[in-house]
Motif scaffolding. Sequence first.
Motif, mmCIF file in Angstrom:
data_model
loop_
_atom_site.group_PDB
_atom_site.id
_atom_site.type_symbol
_atom_site.label_atom_id
_atom_site.label_comp_id
_atom_site.label_asym_id
_atom_site.label_seq_id
_atom_site.Cartn_x
_atom_site.Cartn_y
_atom_site.Cartn_z
ATOM 1 N N MET A 181 0.828 -1.205 0.000
ATOM 2 C CA MET A 181 0.000 0.000 0.000
ATOM 3 C C MET A 181 0.864 1.258 0.000
ATOM 4 O O MET A 181 0.543 2.245 -0.692
ATOM 5 N N TRP A 185 0.332 3.678 -3.204
ATOM 6 C CA TRP A 185 -0.658 4.708 -2.890
ATOM 7 C C TRP A 185 -0.617 5.925 -3.806
ATOM 8 O O TRP A 185 -1.690 6.426 -4.207
ATOM 9 N N ASN A 256 -1.737 8.714 2.924
ATOM 10 C CA ASN A 256 -0.359 8.490 2.509
ATOM 11 C C ASN A 256 0.620 8.848 3.621
ATOM 12 O O ASN A 256 1.608 8.140 3.861
#
Length: 279
Positions: A181, A185, A256
């Motif tokens: 991720m 992202w 993020n």
Amino acid sequence: MICAEALQDYGLRALGIGARLLPQTDISLCQQIVLIGSGMMWNVYFGILALGFGFFFAVALAVAKSQPARLIRKPAEWFIFIFRGSPLFIQFFMAYEAFVMLPRVGIEFTFLGVEIAAETRWFARAWLGALIVLFLNTSAYTAEIFYGALRNVPKGDLDAADAYGLSGWKRFRRITFPTTMRLAWPAYTNEAIFLFHATALVFFSSFPAFQQRGDALYYANYFADRTFNPFVPYPIVAFYFVVLTLLIILIFGRINARLNRHLPNGQRTRLRIRPQLMR
């Protein structure tokens, strides 16, 4: 006073609440702003649900594509290839034609000795049919993003997980997935922005708006036809989408920062606006 009346009459018109008839003559700027903003609720609806369900399906597709077993890998590869290789507008058209055929074919099944006839006509309406297409499309694009990030998980992280005795699901949950991720992202943020922009294509697809409960572009086109001036309603739509894009960047930027909170400030990746003109 006029704007307050427009807000009261058309603020929730896209949901069927408020004035039954759309403005016909003497259309004011407030009416256009309010009614197009009301239609944006459908664009947000399409985007949030397609993005939410598509995220989990994309993770499953990315993991399946990374598996050595052909029976698991090949279906995921072909699904991603088909939905990334064909235009989204064609997918809308083909899905609508397929969903329209469902009521004619009929779906009947027996459950616990009871014969049940499934109602399928609602698949041909925009609120569900178009949502399914957007869900499948964004799942394919997101899966490819996650797959690329999955392949780039640092080998040192996996070796460290093995050294700590982490394996299987525990290693994926605590090491592989968070790192994937973090790497994916920024690209996933661009995909989310594009998905919300792609919701405007629902107006051009074959899926009909039920009882004039359309999206933002539906009402913009209505006003352009009535006033013979497209330079007012369409910039209003563009403004709403710009605001929506900034909101997405803000939300995804916070996520993020959360994903990269363990890294030094100099190594943290920052989201940048990268407009995607074509796909």
